[in-house]
Write a protein that holds these residues in place. Structure first.
Motif, PDB file in Angstrom:
ATOM      1  N   ALA A  40       0.848  -1.184   0.000  1.00 31.44           N
ATOM      2  CA  ALA A  40       0.000   0.000   0.000  1.00 31.44           C
ATOM      3  C   ALA A  40       0.891   1.244   0.000  1.00 31.44           C
ATOM      4  CB  ALA A  40      -0.906  -0.010   1.224  1.00 31.44           C
ATOM      5  N   PRO A  41       0.378   2.389  -0.445  1.00 35.69           N
ATOM      6  CA  PRO A  41       1.189   3.615  -0.482  1.00 35.69           C
ATOM      7  C   PRO A  41       1.777   3.940   0.890  1.00 35.69           C
ATOM      8  CG  PRO A  41      -0.832   3.922  -1.701  1.00 35.69           C
ATOM      9  CD  PRO A  41      -0.951   2.598  -1.019  1.00 35.69           C
ATOM     10  N   ALA A  92      -4.150  -2.000  -2.382  1.00 32.28           N
ATOM     11  CA  ALA A  92      -2.697  -2.081  -2.540  1.00 32.28           C
ATOM     12  C   ALA A  92      -2.375  -2.561  -3.944  1.00 32.28           C
ATOM     13  CB  ALA A  92      -2.094  -3.053  -1.524  1.00 32.28           C
ATOM     14  N   VAL A  93      -1.108  -2.505  -4.277  1.00 34.60           N
ATOM     15  CA  VAL A  93      -0.620  -3.197  -5.460  1.00 34.60           C
ATOM     16  C   VAL A  93      -0.252  -4.611  -5.015  1.00 34.60           C
ATOM     17  CG1 VAL A  93       1.142  -3.315  -7.256  1.00 34.60           C
ATOM     18  CG2 VAL A  93       0.265  -1.086  -6.493  1.00 34.60           C
ATOM     19  N   TYR A  94      -0.777  -5.582  -5.719  1.00 35.76           N
ATOM     20  CA  TYR A  94      -0.553  -6.986  -5.378  1.00 35.76           C
ATOM     21  C   TYR A  94       0.464  -7.583  -6.346  1.00 35.76           C
ATOM     22  CZ  TYR A  94      -4.321  -7.059  -1.989  1.00 35.76           C
ATOM     23  OH  TYR A  94      -5.102  -6.828  -0.879  1.00 35.76           O
ATOM     24  N   TYR A  95       1.464  -8.250  -5.769  1.00 32.84           N
ATOM     25  CA  TYR A  95       2.533  -8.860  -6.550  1.00 32.84           C
ATOM     26  C   TYR A  95       2.551 -10.367  -6.324  1.00 32.84           C
ATOM     27  CZ  TYR A  95       4.434  -4.086  -6.576  1.00 32.84           C
ATOM     28  OH  TYR A  95       4.616  -2.737  -6.727  1.00 32.84           O
ATOM     29  N   CYS A  96       2.761 -11.112  -7.378  1.00 35.18           N
ATOM     30  CA  CYS A  96       3.039 -12.532  -7.186  1.00 35.18           C
ATOM     31  C   CYS A  96       4.545 -12.733  -7.296  1.00 35.18           C
ATOM     32  CB  CYS A  96       2.288 -13.411  -8.169  1.00 35.18           C
ATOM     33  SG  CYS A  96       2.850 -13.370  -9.868  1.00 35.18           S
ATOM     34  N   ALA A  97       5.008 -13.786  -6.644  1.00 33.62           N
ATOM     35  CA  ALA A  97       6.437 -14.052  -6.571  1.00 33.62           C
ATOM     36  C   ALA A  97       6.684 -15.555  -6.577  1.00 33.62           C
ATOM     37  CB  ALA A  97       7.029 -13.427  -5.311  1.00 33.62           C
ATOM     38  N   ALA A  98       7.841 -15.934  -7.102  1.00 36.40           N
ATOM     39  CA  ALA A  98       8.221 -17.345  -7.196  1.00 36.40           C
ATOM     40  C   ALA A  98       9.474 -17.600  -6.378  1.00 36.40           C
ATOM     41  CB  ALA A  98       8.458 -17.723  -8.651  1.00 36.40           C
ATOM     42  N   GLY A  99       9.430 -18.683  -5.594  1.00 37.42           N
ATOM     43  CA  GLY A  99      10.592 -19.012  -4.778  1.00 37.42           C
ATOM     44  C   GLY A  99      10.365 -20.296  -4.021  1.00 37.42           C
TER      45      GLY A  99
END
Length: 121
Positions: A40-41, A92-99
């Protein structure tokens, strides 16, 4: 090098639902699990949910438990985040991530570009 593309964000009223998708291309052996984070900002990026490709083990941020559901489609290399009963504080801006599929940012190597979710009151 993996490439992640999110989609499904948008503007929704409080109490509404959205489903985010994240398509993974070039998936490697390093990618044992996927996570969703949000920022979120003016705030730090925070963990929201994660799932492992094998076994489908999941983890959630306490404030989204019972409202958000993470799932994966191994055949399509796609991860979803179903969000229900959305609240303005979910904006918010939602991000996906790989790990590795854990709850910490450092456990993720590849990140998508993000998709905006805005919840109006």
């Amino acid at each position: 090098q993996e490439h992640l593309v999110e989609s499904g964000g948008g503007l929704v009223q409080a109490g509404g639902s959205l489903r985010l998708s994240c398509v993974v291309s070039g998936r490697t052996f390093i990618n044992q699990g996927m996570g969703w984070f949000r920022q979120a900002p003016g705030k730090e990026r925070e963990f929201v949910a994660s799932v492992t490709w094998i076994g489908g083990s999941t983890a959630y941020l306490d404030s989204v438990k019972g409202r958000f559901t993470i799932s994966r489609d191994n055949a399509k290399n796609t991860v979803y985040l179903q969000m229900t009963n959305l609240k303005p504080e979910d904006t918010a801006v939602y991000y996906c991530a790989a790990g590795t599929g854990g709850t910490a940012r450092v456990q993720y190597i590849y990140w998508g570009q993000g998709t905006q979710v805005t919840v109006s009151s």
